[in-house]
Design an enzyme around this catalytic site. Structure first.
Site, PDB file in Angstrom:
ATOM      1  N   GLU A 137       0.798  -1.227   0.000  1.00 57.71           N
ATOM      2  CA  GLU A 137       0.000   0.000   0.000  1.00 57.71           C
ATOM      3  C   GLU A 137       0.834   1.281   0.000  1.00 57.71           C
ATOM      4  OE1 GLU A 137      -2.276  -0.822   3.447  1.00 57.71           O
ATOM      5  OE2 GLU A 137      -0.817   0.018   4.822  1.00 57.71           O
ATOM      6  N   SER A 138       2.126   1.172   0.252  1.00 57.56           N
ATOM      7  CA  SER A 138       2.977   2.359   0.202  1.00 57.56           C
ATOM      8  C   SER A 138       3.156   2.866  -1.229  1.00 57.56           C
ATOM      9  CB  SER A 138       4.337   2.033   0.821  1.00 57.56           C
ATOM     10  OG  SER A 138       4.860   0.850   0.258  1.00 57.56           O
TER      11      SER A 138
END
Lengths: 263, 272
Positions: free
Chosen positions: A52-53
């Protein structure tokens, strides 16, 4: 021939095997990340791992401690902004599998990572939802891997952070553009799948040497077992070797910049 | 137009008591030096906004700067709890903390909507989650074209946005590289913005599609070497994962936290 392996290794290898080669997988940190990378390093070299980064198609050499370790960015095909990650790639429908962990899970696969107790007066405050609430609904399907215990497998979660099938198993019914939801739960004792009709979790496979009684004792509700209960295949030599090397590499890496560990 | 200020002066000029303050950096480029400066200047009653509060907000909450927190994942990444955040939520120490809790997808959209000048963000989110029951900032609306039920959250439009970046050129244009999170969105969504940078260079050497924030979109730039430590700055220094692990013991106990704060923030000049 039987190899020596731990229950944790059995869990990771089984979770890794769930990921087919070529799958696009949105990976949660911790156990899911360990399993997804083991898959990539063994039977699924073309699995696409997304964190998700914003790191797309990443191939970390060591397991990241955080969801945004530099290792993820340096080994990614490309890194996009976090809004782009959630809006285009996840919500846009490009993720086959969301791979999640949890603090609590109930019979309808609802996940709680928010708190134990009452929301306004929590006994224990947990980190919260992060990416999970939308990973669970916008990915094609969801795999969950978590250690089996009565503390984790509860009759009903204290708080639905992330929906499985809701309090009564019907939360996804009639909702447009929603993923299939959890399709398997892999623990250190067994593999569970939701019943196709009721959506209640059913044990479909026991790990070698594990008894149904052990699973019952580690589950906070009267867990059902499939009529044709299988035995999970044992880990292979190569899988164990790759997993152990990966974990040793990771431990060395994270110890490399030791500073005030005992402060 | 970006004005080059010392970190002290940038914070003193733009961050007031009671402000809504977004400080971003998704695990990467977290503006720790700026957070410590805010603690040193004794700012109070802040509404703190960050997707992942991380150690920086744990420190600011523990130091008594915060009245309210808007966030989406409040743990110590890969380690466990943020104990100062938990102490505030569970025991009201050092003061009660009001929380507005979201998912990452919603917060990312809310920052983007703020940058776009919209009042709200719309997403396919929160289906079946209990979060809308406990956060009044989560509503559902009907798509006027398809009738689909969609989640809506208010745009994030903070008084002040602070981010850290690798470098600025002498005109004050900023280059962000690596995991870019919502850095650009925060600067554009905020009424006033402060960017701390590792260094000032003659030429950013940015490719045509690089994440560059123009000087005229920024209020203040302050040089803060190692300003994201113990998080990291891609190309400059790695994340100090060992410190993140050590933080668990430091922050678990009120007294050891107070001692850490005294030594590493109050008596540490401008350094992180």
């Amino acid at each position: 021939m039987s190899l020596d392996y731990t229950a944790a290794e059995m869990m990771t290898v089984t979770a890794a095997r769930a990921l087919e080669n070529g799958t696009t997988c949105f990976v949660g940190i911790g156990l899911p990340s360990e399993a997804a990378n083991l898959a990539r390093l063994t039977h699924a070299p073309d699995v696409v791992l997304i964190y998700e980064s914003g790191t797309l198609q990443t191939k970390p050499n060591v397991l990241p401690l955080s969801i945004g370790d530099g290792e993820l960015c340096e080994t990614a095909l490309t890194t996009v902004s976090v809004p782009e990650m959630f809006r285009y790639w996840l919500q846009g429908g490009h993720v086959d599998v969301g791979f999640l962990g949890t603090a609590q899970i109930d019979r309808y696969c609802n996940l709680n990572t928010t708190l134990i107790g009452d929301y306004r007066e929590p006994k224990v405050r947990l980190p919260g939802g992060g990416g999970a609430p939308e990973i669970a609904t916008n990915a094609g399907e969801v795999f969950i891997t978590v250690k089996h215990s009565k503390r984790t497998f509860v009759e009903a979660v204290d708080f639905v952070t992330t929906v499985g099938f809701g309090r009564d198993g019907t939360a996804r019914d009639g909702v447009p553009h929603i993923g299939r939801g959890p399709t398997r739960v892999i623990t250190d004792l067994c593999v569970m799948k939701p019943d196709p009709e009721t959506k209640e979790l059913v044990v479909v496979s026991l790990h070698p040497g594990v008894t149904a009684e052990q699973v019952r004792e580690a589950t906070g509700w009267e867990i059902c077992f499939a009529e044709r209960l299988e035995t999970t295949p044992e880990p292979g030599e190569q899988e164990l070797e790759v997993l152990r090397e990966l974990k040793a590499r990771t431990a060395r890496h994270h110890a490399g910049n030791e500073m005030g560990e005992n402060a | 137009m970006a004005e080059f200020l010392s970190l002290h002066d940038a914070v003193a000029r733009h961050v007031e008591d009671g402000a809504t303050l977004a400080m971003e950096g998704f695990t990467h480029l977290i503006p720790f030096a700026a957070g410590h400066e805010i603690i040193r200047q004794g700012r109070r009653e802040l509404t703190l906004i960050r997707m992942t509060p991380d150690l920086i907000f744990d420190q600011m909450i523990g130091a008594g700067c915060a009245r309210r927190l808007i966030f989406s994942w409040g743990g110590n990444p890969g380690v466990g709890s943020l104990h100062r955040l938990r102490d505030a939520v569970e025991h009201g120490y050092p003061q009660p903390l009001e929380i507005f809790e979201h998912s990452h997808a919603a917060m990312a959209c809310a920052f983007e909507a703020g940058a776009a000048g919209l009042p709200l963000a719309v997403l396919r989110g929160y289906v079946g989650s209990d979060l809308p029951k406990v956060n009044s900032q989560i509503k559902f609306i009907e798509c006027p074209f398809t009738g689909e039920r969609l989640a809506a959250v208010p745009a994030v439009r903070p008084d002040v946005g602070i981010v850290h970046a690798q470098k600025a050129d002498r005109a004050g244009n900023v280059l962000v590289e690596g995991i870019i999170g919502v850095q650009k969105e925060v600067v554009l969504a905020a009424r006033h913005s402060i960017v701390t940078v590792e260094e000032v260079v003659d030429d950013l050497e940015a490719g045509p599609n690089a994440c560059v924030i123009p000087a005229w979109a920024i209020d203040a730039i302050a040089v803060a070497e190692q300003g994201a430590y113990p998080s990291y700055a891609h190309g400059y220094y790695p994340r100090d994962n060992a410190f993140y692990k050590a933080w668990d013991a430091i922050a678990r106990d009120r007294e050891s936290f107070a001692a850490w704060l005294e030594e590493h923030v109050y008596h540490a000049g401008g350094a992180a």
